[in-house]
Design a protein around this motif. Structure first.
Motif, PDB file in Angstrom:
ATOM      1  N   LYS A  65       0.851  -1.203   0.000  1.00  0.00           N
ATOM      2  CA  LYS A  65       0.000   0.000   0.000  1.00  0.00           C
ATOM      3  C   LYS A  65       0.882   1.246   0.000  1.00  0.00           C
ATOM      4  O   LYS A  65       1.740   1.384   0.888  1.00  0.00           O
ATOM      5  CB  LYS A  65      -0.908  -0.004   1.238  1.00  0.00           C
ATOM      6  CG  LYS A  65      -1.907  -1.151   1.266  1.00  0.00           C
ATOM      7  CD  LYS A  65      -2.793  -1.065   2.492  1.00  0.00           C
ATOM      8  CE  LYS A  65      -3.808  -2.198   2.522  1.00  0.00           C
ATOM      9  NZ  LYS A  65      -4.689  -2.119   3.696  1.00  0.00           N
ATOM     10  N   PRO A  66       0.677   2.154  -0.967  1.00  0.00           N
ATOM     11  CA  PRO A  66      -0.143   1.981  -2.167  1.00  0.00           C
ATOM     12  C   PRO A  66       0.495   0.960  -3.107  1.00  0.00           C
ATOM     13  O   PRO A  66       1.653   0.594  -2.934  1.00  0.00           O
ATOM     14  CB  PRO A  66      -0.154   3.382  -2.791  1.00  0.00           C
ATOM     15  CG  PRO A  66       1.150   3.980  -2.342  1.00  0.00           C
ATOM     16  CD  PRO A  66       1.385   3.451  -0.950  1.00  0.00           C
ATOM     17  N   THR A  67      -0.238   0.523  -4.102  1.00  0.00           N
ATOM     18  CA  THR A  67       0.305  -0.421  -5.068  1.00  0.00           C
ATOM     19  C   THR A  67       1.321   0.273  -5.976  1.00  0.00           C
ATOM     20  O   THR A  67       1.391   1.506  -6.030  1.00  0.00           O
ATOM     21  CB  THR A  67      -0.802  -1.032  -5.927  1.00  0.00           C
ATOM     22  OG1 THR A  67      -1.365   0.009  -6.754  1.00  0.00           O
ATOM     23  CG2 THR A  67      -1.891  -1.661  -5.084  1.00  0.00           C
ATOM     24  N   THR A  77       1.292   0.392  -9.254  1.00  0.00           N
ATOM     25  CA  THR A  77       0.622   1.160 -10.306  1.00  0.00           C
ATOM     26  C   THR A  77       0.013   2.447  -9.747  1.00  0.00           C
ATOM     27  O   THR A  77      -0.036   3.462 -10.444  1.00  0.00           O
ATOM     28  CB  THR A  77      -0.460   0.326 -11.007  1.00  0.00           C
ATOM     29  OG1 THR A  77      -1.344  -0.237 -10.031  1.00  0.00           O
ATOM     30  CG2 THR A  77       0.168  -0.798 -11.828  1.00  0.00           C
ATOM     31  N   GLU A  78      -0.422   2.434  -8.493  1.00  0.00           N
ATOM     32  CA  GLU A  78      -0.929   3.671  -7.895  1.00  0.00           C
ATOM     33  C   GLU A  78       0.194   4.690  -7.720  1.00  0.00           C
ATOM     34  O   GLU A  78      -0.002   5.887  -8.001  1.00  0.00           O
ATOM     35  CB  GLU A  78      -1.585   3.356  -6.552  1.00  0.00           C
ATOM     36  CG  GLU A  78      -2.933   2.664  -6.679  1.00  0.00           C
ATOM     37  CD  GLU A  78      -3.474   2.167  -5.356  1.00  0.00           C
ATOM     38  OE1 GLU A  78      -4.677   1.874  -5.296  1.00  0.00           O
ATOM     39  OE2 GLU A  78      -2.684   2.053  -4.389  1.00  0.00           O
ATOM     40  N   ALA A 108       1.000   6.032 -11.206  1.00  0.00           N
ATOM     41  CA  ALA A 108      -0.046   6.892 -11.769  1.00  0.00           C
ATOM     42  C   ALA A 108       0.106   8.329 -11.296  1.00  0.00           C
ATOM     43  O   ALA A 108      -0.240   9.274 -12.015  1.00  0.00           O
ATOM     44  CB  ALA A 108      -1.427   6.353 -11.401  1.00  0.00           C
ATOM     45  N   GLY A 109       0.632   8.516 -10.089  1.00  0.00           N
ATOM     46  CA  GLY A 109       0.860   9.862  -9.612  1.00  0.00           C
ATOM     47  C   GLY A 109       2.170  10.467 -10.075  1.00  0.00           C
ATOM     48  O   GLY A 109       2.332  11.691 -10.074  1.00  0.00           O
TER      49      GLY A 109
END
Length: 217
Positions: A10-12, A14-15, A18-19
């Motif tokens: 957490k976060p992944t 990909t997360e 993405a940011g």
């Protein structure tokens, strides 16, 4: 060899990406990419301290499903002097807090990538412990690309990342991949070395792309 822990993060990844991606000069999408982890491979850190992963992250929100290459390193403590290269931190269910870096700025990743090109390192499966990834191809002609570890000084542009190597060559990391279907691509013309790999397409066929090339400066 690295042990792959199948646990919560957490976060992944990909997360985190993405940011981070929209601020890169080579990013082609909109302000809110929708990423899926399509493929990639790992390299082992000989010291066993740093996780090294090359992720193919596909933006499904962009026309044509744009595939990006994200070389990442995972560390148990901050990398001194690399604050500008920090992608973010994540909580790993086994290892605790991990600092995630753009691997082009991490000397451990760059050294092992050059070792892969030369044939002294083995690409490893992305999600299975102690398993070579035989689909990853590499080539190297002429003198070895680097005499050993060095401090990378990467420069991003609209096409990717350029990394000067001490022996007078330049390592180009192709951040926006150009996948082709069918047989894996050959070594690029006039390249002194390269790395290529494949990943599954939505229709279950295989896509292939050149990840990095080594050329004269």
């Amino acid at each position: 060899m690295a042990v792959i822990h199948h646990t919560t993060i957490k976060p992944t990844k990909t997360e985190l990406l993405a940011g981070w991606l929209p601020g890169r000069p080579w990013y082609r999408g909109g302000p809110a990419p929708v990423l899926e982890k399509s493929g990639g491979f790992r390299l082992d850190d000989p010291e066993g301290e740093v996780g090294i992963e090359f992720i193919v992250a596909t933006d499904t929100a962009s026309p044509g499903r744009t595939a990006y290459l994200a070389p990442l390193t995972y560390r148990g403590a901050p990398l001194e002097g690399a604050e500008h290269a920090l992608v973010g931190t994540m909580e790993h269910g086994v290892l605790g807090t991990r600092w995630v870096y753009d691997g082009c700025h991490d000397p451990v990743l760059v050294t092992e990538l050059l070792a892969l090109i030369e044939g002294r390192a083995q690409a490893m499966a992305q999600s299975v412990s102690d398993t070579p990834d035989r689909e990853v191809t590499r080539s190297c002609t002429g003198a070895p690309p680097s005499p050993g570890g060095f401090t990378p000084e990467p420069a991003d542009d609209a096409d990717g990342t350029r990394l000067p190597v001490p022996n007078g060559t330049v390592l180009r990391v192709h951040r926006v991949l150009e996948p082709v279907a069918g047989p894996r691509p050959p070594a690029p013309r006039d390249a002194l070395g390269h790395v290529a790999a494949g990943w599954p397409a939505p229709d279950d066929s295989r896509l292939w792309a050149v990840f990095t090339t080594l050329r004269p400066a």
